[in-house]
Design a protein around this motif. Structure first.
Motif, PDB file in Angstrom:
ATOM      1  N   ILE A   1       0.868  -1.181   0.000  1.00  0.00           N
ATOM      2  CA  ILE A   1       0.000   0.000   0.000  1.00  0.00           C
ATOM      3  C   ILE A   1       0.903   1.229   0.000  1.00  0.00           C
ATOM      4  CG2 ILE A   1      -1.759   1.321   1.227  1.00  0.00           C
ATOM      5  CD1 ILE A   1      -2.786  -1.262   2.425  1.00  0.00           C
ATOM      6  N   PHE A   2       0.726   2.094  -0.998  1.00  0.00           N
ATOM      7  CA  PHE A   2       1.502   3.324  -1.106  1.00  0.00           C
ATOM      8  C   PHE A   2       0.627   4.508  -0.719  1.00  0.00           C
ATOM      9  CE2 PHE A   2       3.604   0.383  -3.933  1.00  0.00           C
ATOM     10  CZ  PHE A   2       4.958   0.671  -3.771  1.00  0.00           C
ATOM     11  N   ILE A   3       1.163   5.377   0.119  1.00  0.00           N
ATOM     12  CA  ILE A   3       0.452   6.588   0.530  1.00  0.00           C
ATOM     13  C   ILE A   3       1.156   7.786  -0.088  1.00  0.00           C
ATOM     14  CG2 ILE A   3      -0.328   8.004   2.460  1.00  0.00           C
ATOM     15  CD1 ILE A   3      -0.159   5.517   4.234  1.00  0.00           C
ATOM     16  N   CYS A   4       0.435   8.504  -0.931  1.00  0.00           N
ATOM     17  CA  CYS A   4       0.990   9.663  -1.632  1.00  0.00           C
ATOM     18  C   CYS A   4       0.436  10.940  -1.015  1.00  0.00           C
ATOM     19  CB  CYS A   4       0.627   9.628  -3.111  1.00  0.00           C
ATOM     20  SG  CYS A   4       1.093   8.104  -3.955  1.00  0.00           S
ATOM     21  N   GLY A   5       1.292  11.667  -0.355  1.00  0.00           N
ATOM     22  CA  GLY A   5       0.855  12.891   0.307  1.00  0.00           C
ATOM     23  C   GLY A   5       0.990  14.116  -0.564  1.00  0.00           C
ATOM     24  N   HIS A   6       0.389  15.188  -0.121  1.00  0.00           N
ATOM     25  CA  HIS A   6       0.514  16.505  -0.734  1.00  0.00           C
ATOM     26  C   HIS A   6       0.599  17.524   0.403  1.00  0.00           C
ATOM     27  CE1 HIS A   6       0.036  15.432  -4.926  1.00  0.00           C
ATOM     28  NE2 HIS A   6       0.045  16.722  -5.253  1.00  0.00           N
ATOM     29  N   TYR A   7       0.652  18.760   0.042  1.00  0.00           N
ATOM     30  CA  TYR A   7       0.670  19.835   1.029  1.00  0.00           C
ATOM     31  C   TYR A   7       1.977  19.817   1.831  1.00  0.00           C
ATOM     32  CZ  TYR A   7      -4.209  19.207  -0.298  1.00  0.00           C
ATOM     33  OH  TYR A   7      -5.348  19.029  -1.012  1.00  0.00           O
ATOM     34  N   GLU A   8       1.926  20.309   3.061  1.00  0.00           N
ATOM     35  CA  GLU A   8       3.142  20.496   3.854  1.00  0.00           C
ATOM     36  C   GLU A   8       3.689  19.182   4.400  1.00  0.00           C
ATOM     37  OE1 GLU A   8       6.307  22.466   5.588  1.00  0.00           O
ATOM     38  OE2 GLU A   8       4.864  23.115   4.086  1.00  0.00           O
ATOM     39  N   GLY A   9       2.815  18.245   4.693  1.00  0.00           N
ATOM     40  CA  GLY A   9       3.307  16.985   5.228  1.00  0.00           C
ATOM     41  C   GLY A   9       2.198  16.146   5.821  1.00  0.00           C
ATOM     42  N   TYR A  10       2.595  15.132   6.602  1.00  0.00           N
ATOM     43  CA  TYR A  10       1.673  14.182   7.207  1.00  0.00           C
ATOM     44  C   TYR A  10       1.565  14.433   8.707  1.00  0.00           C
ATOM     45  CZ  TYR A  10       3.005  11.472   3.002  1.00  0.00           C
ATOM     46  OH  TYR A  10       3.260  11.052   1.726  1.00  0.00           O
ATOM     47  N   ASP A  11       0.401  14.167   9.257  1.00  0.00           N
ATOM     48  CA  ASP A  11       0.279  14.106  10.710  1.00  0.00           C
ATOM     49  C   ASP A  11       1.233  13.021  11.208  1.00  0.00           C
ATOM     50  OD1 ASP A  11      -0.895  12.885  13.288  1.00  0.00           O
ATOM     51  OD2 ASP A  11      -2.085  14.719  13.081  1.00  0.00           O
ATOM     52  N   GLU A  12       2.026  13.327  12.204  1.00  0.00           N
ATOM     53  CA  GLU A  12       3.082  12.426  12.665  1.00  0.00           C
ATOM     54  C   GLU A  12       2.543  11.078  13.129  1.00  0.00           C
ATOM     55  OE1 GLU A  12       7.116  11.505  13.198  1.00  0.00           O
ATOM     56  OE2 GLU A  12       6.079  13.140  12.136  1.00  0.00           O
TER      57      GLU A  12
END
Length: 244
Positions: free
Chosen positions: A109-120
């Motif tokens: 499973i690949f998670i592709c983020g955008h914006y400033e980042g991910y919730d830790e």
């Protein structure tokens, strides 16, 4: 292998997954792809997946809820927990060794983020791997996911047709791959090395080893530091250094 990709821009994957080797791999039944818009898992009527960071600062941060729920849904029915891969410039650098490791899994499973980042909390409690494709920042994780998927799928059994194709790739052996030539033997005065047209297979193999060592020594000498040379390879590398 099952490959799931979570992205808020799923349309970006149509051309890549529907073309060339990646498409043929799916047609052969070696892999199945599913690209999911994780907005579909947002628990608010506006399908919001990001919010302002606590403590202030520029940009928006991806919320944990949609991604946690999406991964949970995609993992249902699995006997073994899938590898959950976060595309992130802070992750480990992708490599051929990592691709070979991932190619042994049943479900990615690949998670592709955008914006400033991910919730830790996504990093701490959900993912198994953080991977970067280089020391630079992209607008999102989609291109990185495409690169990693391509590097993994081509290693699956029967995808390339000839198993030796990937075993002799650059980095698979620990060295860069030797040069290749094809017909004609003489193109505008530029000739193929005589050894390759000699029909002497032992000499051809020795030439390939030597040229692989030459290319690695000249372009990526750092690879040789972690590589254990055979007696033949040590001899050929000495020859290369004298010739250069």
């Amino acid at each position: 292998m099952k490959i799931d990709i979570l992205s808020i821009f799923p349309e970006m994957f149509a051309g890549v997954l529907g073309s060339s080797i990646l498409k043929k791999a799916e047609e052969k039944g070696a892999v199945s792809y599913r690209v999911t818009n994780f907005r579909d898992y947002a628990d608010n009527k506006h399908q919001t997946v990001d919010d302002y960071p606590y403590g202030g600062g520029a940009g928006m941060v991806l919320k944990p809820q949609p991604i946690f729920d999406a991964v949970s849904s995609l993992s249902e029915g699995n006997e073994k927990k899938p590898r959950v891969i976060l595309l992130c410039p802070q992750g480990e650098r992708h490599s051929q060794a990592k691709a070979e490791e991932l190619a042994k899994e049943a479900h990615l499973i690949f998670i592709c983020g955008h914006y400033e980042g991910y919730d830790e909390r996504i990093r701490e409690h959900l993912i198994t791997d953080e991977i970067s494709i280089g020391d630079y920042v992209l607008t999102g994780g989609e291109l990185g996911a495409m690169v990693i998927v391509d590097s993994v799928v081509r290693l699956l059994p029967d995808v390339l047709g000839n198993e030796e194709s990937h075993r002799k790739d650059s980095y698979s052996s620990g060295l860069l791959e030797h040069p290749h030539y094809t017909r004609p033997a003489d193109f505008r005065g530029m000739k193929v090395p005589e050894t390759l047209t000699s029909g002497n297979h032992s000499k051809i193999e020795e030439w390939r080893i030597k040229e692989s060592l030459r290319r690695t020594w000249k372009r990526r000498p750092d690879l040789l530091e972690a590589y254990t040379l055979t007696d033949l390879e040590a001899k050929l590398l000495d020859e290369v250094k004298k010739e250069e």
